[in-house]
Structure formats: C-alpha cells, structure tokens
Enzyme design. Structure first.
Site, short mmCIF file in Angstrom:
data_model
loop_
_atom_site.label_atom_id
_atom_site.label_comp_id
_atom_site.label_asym_id
_atom_site.label_seq_id
_atom_site.Cartn_x
_atom_site.Cartn_y
_atom_site.Cartn_z
N ARG A 19 -24.26 52.90 -7.83
CA ARG A 19 -24.72 54.30 -7.88
C ARG A 19 -25.72 54.57 -8.99
NH1 ARG A 19 -20.35 53.90 -5.32
NH2 ARG A 19 -20.01 52.36 -6.93
N THR A 20 -25.42 54.12 -10.20
CA THR A 20 -26.26 54.53 -11.33
C THR A 20 -27.66 53.95 -11.16
OG1 THR A 20 -24.27 54.52 -12.66
CG2 THR A 20 -26.36 54.64 -13.84
N LYS A 46 -32.33 32.58 -21.46
CA LYS A 46 -32.87 31.53 -22.34
C LYS A 46 -32.51 31.78 -23.80
CE LYS A 46 -36.97 31.67 -19.46
NZ LYS A 46 -38.37 32.14 -19.53
N HIS A 60 -20.95 57.14 -20.85
CA HIS A 60 -21.78 57.11 -19.63
C HIS A 60 -22.34 58.53 -19.48
CE1 HIS A 60 -23.34 56.07 -15.83
NE2 HIS A 60 -22.27 55.54 -15.24
N ARG A 114 -28.00 49.61 -18.84
CA ARG A 114 -26.53 49.44 -18.85
C ARG A 114 -26.23 48.09 -19.47
NH1 ARG A 114 -22.53 50.41 -13.81
NH2 ARG A 114 -22.94 52.54 -14.51
N1 CP Z 1 -20.35 55.75 -11.37
C1 CP Z 1 -20.95 54.57 -11.67
O1 CP Z 1 -21.35 54.31 -12.82
O2 CP Z 1 -21.07 53.75 -10.60
P1 CP Z 1 -21.81 52.34 -10.62
O3 CP Z 1 -21.01 51.42 -11.52
O4 CP Z 1 -21.85 51.87 -9.19
O5 CP Z 1 -23.18 52.55 -11.20
#
Ligand code: CP
Length: 302
Positions: free
Chosen positions: A51-52, A80, A129, A101
C-alpha cells in the site's frame, strides 16, 4: 510545510495535519491534476510494502510526476556495502523528494539530516509511520465527521505496531479517549503513553477485545508484527490473539468503523469485509489523496 521532511508525526502541528486533510479532500474530488510534471520523486523501500509504496507511486503518476527508486535494497548498491548516508546523498541528486521505508528505527531521521531534499518516512522499524497516520486521521474524520472526543480502540500488536504509535501521538491533539487491547507482552510502549499523560487524556488497557466493541467509535485492528520478534516461539504464542468476526459486531455503536492499516493476516475474518462497519479498503484508497496532499505541500505547490 514547504521543504520540510516528515519523519515523526510530531514534526507537524495539529493545524498542519488539518491543512493536509483539507487538501486531500480536494484531491479526492480531482486526483488527476498535472501539478507534478516537473518533479521526480524517489521511493526507496528497504522493507516490503504494497500500500505505502504503490499509493505514493499512484499519487505521483496521477499528478503527472516521475518516480524512481527500488523495492528491494538487494537490487541497489547497498548490496555492495554502500552506506545509508551515501545512498541518500546520491539519490538526493536525482530527485526532488525521497520517500523511504527502512527496518531501522531512527533511519528516517538520519536520512533527513544528510539529505539535501526532504524525506518522507514511510515507516522506520517499529518506530513511526506518519503518512499512515495522516490517512488514518483522514479516514476517521471522513467516517465520523470529526476527530474530537472520540473513543478509539487500538487492538493487537501495540508494542511493535508503528502505525499505532503515530496515531496515538497525533490523536492526543483531539481530546480522544484511548482503549488499548493487547496481550500483556505487546502493550503500548511507555514513551507513547507519556504523550497521553502530558495532555491529561484518559487511556484504558484490556486483554479482551469483546469488552470494548459496544462503546467505541473506531476499532483499529493491527497485525501481530512477526518480523519484529527475535524469538519465533514468542510470536507463535500471540499470533492469533485477536480475530474479529462479523458476529462480534452485533452490539456495536451505529457509527462504528473498523480500520486496519493492512496487510492483515487473520485478525479480521473475511466475513466482516462486506459489513457496513468495515472501512479498511476505503482507508487504503484514502492513502492516495493524503499522500498527494502531503507531497504537494512539501514541494510548495499547495
Ligand atoms: N499500511 C502499510 O504500511 O501497508 P504496506 O506495508 O503494504 O505498505
């Protein structure tokens, strides 16, 4: 918000959250404005995501911008031995904004300190998050008509669930009452509870999910974060601690909505999906509009 990174939800004020939500409402009505045609956004995902990453990339594409990046550090020069510092300084040469991320807590803050372009934290370990938090605020306001004075239950892995940490901190701005449902070993960290105490708000802790369903406005379910456990045996003990079934919602308030940042494993039975209380797939859709609003604000377009 122009040129400012978003690493922790604390980096922005209540007024700034509300501004982003208002802009997101505009994007929901018209998500295909070609306002990012001159911009390149980098998405660096050192951890898996559906999703993110895809909602950020969809948001950029719908606004006419370009996306570069990687979905797996193993396909980059990290493999590397390149450091995070050098990776960020290099990608900042190629982009106007970096969405990152990373599994390490604090990595997004570090990236923001070495980058010449703003960083958006798309999740750093079990810490925060913040963009999920903003889309959750959007979803709560959209379904409840307000953010203030709500009773909100967070259920599941409150220790490692970074979305919960960001949400609780943000919601302390809105006079909410918090109900935390978790196994004893996965309680909300004290550092997050401190934010609630500082605002003189109330929170209650439970182990039984059924206790909170009759009186909460939002039931925020979360996955037990298997990848954060160092001992698989400990994960096995708690992995099915909470499973929401449709028949458990019989005595809920009429305005209750079930949220989940997703992915789910089995903490919400699929028989909930078609009930009027289920909102998690719309919640994921709202991520596009909120991320459009955030990027447009940071890039100084809105
Ligand atoms: N909600 C969320 O962070 O989903 P993903 O891990 O799929 O990005």
């Amino acid at each position: 918000m122009k040129n400012r990174s978003l690493v922790s939800i604390n980096d922005y004020s209540k007024e700034e959250y509300l501004k982003i939500l208002d802009i997101a409402e505009e994007f929901e009505k018209n998500p295909k404005q070609k306002i990012l045609e001159n911009f390149v956004i980098a998405t660096l995902f050192f951890e898996p995501s559906t999703r993110t990453r895809l909602s950020f990339e969809s948001a950029v594409n719908q606004l006419g911008g370009k996306v570069i990046g990687f979905t797996d550090a193993a396909s980059s020069s990290v493999k590397k031995g390149e450091s995070l510092r050098d990776t960020i300084k290099t990608v900042a040469n190629y982009s106007d904004l970096i969405v990152m991320r990373h599994p390490l807590e604090g990595s997004a803050r570090f990236a923001s300190e070495v980058s010449s372009v703003p960083i958006i934290n798309a999740g750093d370990g079990a810490n925060q998050h913040p963009t999920q938090c903003l889309l959750d605020l959007y979803s709560i306001r959209k379904t409840q008509g307000k953010l203030d004075n709500l009773h909100i239950a967070f259920v599941g892995d409150l220790k490692y669930g970074r979305t919960v940490h960001s949400n609780v901190i943000a919601l302390t701005n809105f006079n909410c009452t918090f109900h935390f449902v978790s196994p004893g070993e996965l309680k909300l960290p004290s550092a997050v509870k401190r934010h609630i105490k500082e605002r003189n708000l109330e929170y209650y802790q439970y182990t039984d999910l059924n206790e909170v369903i009759p009186f909460v406005d939002i039931l925020y379910m979360t996955r037990i974060q298997r990848e954060r456990f160092s001992d698989p045996v400990e994960y096995e003990k708690v992995k099915n601690a909470y499973i929401l079934n449709g028949n458990m919602l019989g005595n809920c308030k009429p305005n209750l909505k079930v949220l989940h940042p997703l992915p789910r494993v089995n903490e919400i039975n699929e028989n909930v999906d078609d009930m009027k209380e289920a909102y998690y797939f719309q919640q994921a859709r709202n991520g596009v509009y909120v991320r459009q609003a955030l990027m447009a604000s940071i890039l100084g377009i809105k």
